[in-house]
Scaffold this motif. Structure first.
Motif, PDB file in Angstrom:
ATOM      1  N   TYR A  67      -3.996  13.223   7.212  1.00 34.60           N
ATOM      2  CA  TYR A  67      -4.186  13.068   8.654  1.00 34.60           C
ATOM      3  C   TYR A  67      -4.597  11.635   8.962  1.00 34.60           C
ATOM      4  N   CYS A  68      -4.258  11.190  10.179  1.00 30.50           N
ATOM      5  CA  CYS A  68      -4.565   9.807  10.570  1.00 30.50           C
ATOM      6  C   CYS A  68      -5.941   9.679  11.203  1.00 30.50           C
ATOM      7  N   GLN A  94      -0.037  16.038  11.517  1.00 26.30           N
ATOM      8  CA  GLN A  94      -0.072  16.421  12.927  1.00 26.30           C
ATOM      9  C   GLN A  94       0.926  15.626  13.760  1.00 26.30           C
ATOM     10  N   CYS A  95       0.879  14.294  13.678  1.00 27.77           N
ATOM     11  CA  CYS A  95       1.710  13.462  14.563  1.00 27.77           C
ATOM     12  C   CYS A  95       2.838  12.732  13.839  1.00 27.77           C
ATOM     13  N   GLN A  96       2.929  12.867  12.540  1.00 29.69           N
ATOM     14  CA  GLN A  96       3.987  12.260  11.719  1.00 29.69           C
ATOM     15  C   GLN A  96       3.881  10.744  11.626  1.00 29.69           C
ATOM     16  N   LEU A  97       2.730  10.177  11.970  1.00 28.38           N
ATOM     17  CA  LEU A  97       2.512   8.735  11.853  1.00 28.38           C
ATOM     18  C   LEU A  97       2.352   8.353  10.391  1.00 28.38           C
ATOM     19  N   HIS A  98       2.990   7.267   9.970  1.00 24.90           N
ATOM     20  CA  HIS A  98       2.809   6.762   8.610  1.00 24.90           C
ATOM     21  C   HIS A  98       1.658   5.756   8.613  1.00 24.90           C
ATOM     22  N   LEU A  99       0.773   5.885   7.639  1.00 22.27           N
ATOM     23  CA  LEU A  99      -0.352   4.977   7.520  1.00 22.27           C
ATOM     24  C   LEU A  99      -0.704   4.807   6.053  1.00 22.27           C
ATOM     25  N   PRO A 100      -1.421   3.713   5.720  1.00 20.09           N
ATOM     26  CA  PRO A 100      -1.801   3.505   4.324  1.00 20.09           C
ATOM     27  C   PRO A 100      -2.669   4.655   3.812  1.00 20.09           C
ATOM     28  N   ARG A 101      -2.448   5.020   2.582  1.00 20.12           N
ATOM     29  CA  ARG A 101      -3.138   6.160   1.986  1.00 20.12           C
ATOM     30  C   ARG A 101      -4.654   5.971   1.972  1.00 20.12           C
ATOM     31  N   ASP A 102      -5.108   4.735   1.775  1.00 19.45           N
ATOM     32  CA  ASP A 102      -6.551   4.513   1.715  1.00 19.45           C
ATOM     33  C   ASP A 102      -7.225   4.636   3.085  1.00 19.45           C
ATOM     34  N   GLN A 103      -6.458   4.696   4.165  1.00 22.24           N
ATOM     35  CA  GLN A 103      -7.023   4.877   5.502  1.00 22.24           C
ATOM     36  C   GLN A 103      -6.853   6.299   6.018  1.00 22.24           C
ATOM     37  N   ALA A 104      -6.136   7.121   5.287  1.00 19.46           N
ATOM     38  CA  ALA A 104      -5.839   8.483   5.734  1.00 19.46           C
ATOM     39  C   ALA A 104      -6.938   9.454   5.290  1.00 19.46           C
ATOM     40  N   LEU A 105      -6.990  10.582   5.991  1.00 22.61           N
ATOM     41  CA  LEU A 105      -7.931  11.647   5.659  1.00 22.61           C
ATOM     42  C   LEU A 105      -7.143  12.759   4.997  1.00 22.61           C
ATOM     43  N   ARG A 106      -7.645  13.277   3.880  1.00 20.21           N
ATOM     44  CA  ARG A 106      -6.920  14.292   3.131  1.00 20.21           C
ATOM     45  C   ARG A 106      -7.676  15.616   3.170  1.00 20.21           C
ATOM     46  N   VAL A 107      -6.939  16.667   3.475  1.00 20.05           N
ATOM     47  CA  VAL A 107      -7.462  18.025   3.412  1.00 20.05           C
ATOM     48  C   VAL A 107      -6.429  18.825   2.627  1.00 20.05           C
ATOM     49  N   PRO A 125       0.823  -1.210   0.000  1.00 17.40           N
ATOM     50  CA  PRO A 125       0.000   0.000   0.000  1.00 17.40           C
ATOM     51  C   PRO A 125       0.860   1.264   0.000  1.00 17.40           C
ATOM     52  N   LEU A 126       0.351   2.282  -0.629  1.00 18.24           N
ATOM     53  CA  LEU A 126       1.014   3.571  -0.656  1.00 18.24           C
ATOM     54  C   LEU A 126       0.866   4.202   0.723  1.00 18.24           C
ATOM     55  N   MET A 127       1.959   4.676   1.297  1.00 21.23           N
ATOM     56  CA  MET A 127       1.939   5.223   2.646  1.00 21.23           C
ATOM     57  C   MET A 127       2.023   6.744   2.610  1.00 21.23           C
ATOM     58  N   VAL A 128       1.333   7.383   3.564  1.00 18.39           N
ATOM     59  CA  VAL A 128       1.393   8.835   3.727  1.00 18.39           C
ATOM     60  C   VAL A 128       1.674   9.136   5.191  1.00 18.39           C
ATOM     61  N   ARG A 129       2.071  10.377   5.485  1.00 15.58           N
ATOM     62  CA  ARG A 129       2.410  10.773   6.846  1.00 15.58           C
ATOM     63  C   ARG A 129       1.395  11.774   7.363  1.00 15.58           C
ATOM     64  N   CYS A 130       0.938  11.556   8.582  1.00 18.00           N
ATOM     65  CA  CYS A 130       0.004  12.488   9.213  1.00 18.00           C
ATOM     66  C   CYS A 130       0.719  13.812   9.444  1.00 18.00           C
TER      67      CYS A 130
END
Length: 78
Positions: free
Chosen positions: A66-67, A48-61, A41-46
């Protein structure tokens, strides 16, 4: 005495061949059980907290990721 040594040597060689075949069969079996990721999965970083999580689970503004809702809301107020 020579015949006994020859029989022991043959038994040792047969034992080693059997152990080698079992080891190779075990290797093949253990390789089949390990999943191989085809498309990780493609990963992105929050933002706010710099947590890496899968892009499909992240919130985008806009261009920020964001996580969770709380971090997304905190990011809007900064």
């Amino acid at each position: 005495m020579g015949l006994i040594k020859l029989m022991v040597l043959i038994a040792v060689v047969i034992g080693l061949v059997i152990l080698w075949r079992r080891f190779k069969a075990w290797q093949i079996t253990s390789q089949r059980q390990q999943p191989t990721p085809t498309n990780p999965p493609l990963m992105v970083r929050c933002a706010q907290c710099q947590l890496h999580l899968p892009r499909d689970q992240a919130l985008r503004v806009n261009d920020q990721w964001y996580c969770c809702d709380a971090h997304r809301d905190a990011g809007r107020h900064d």
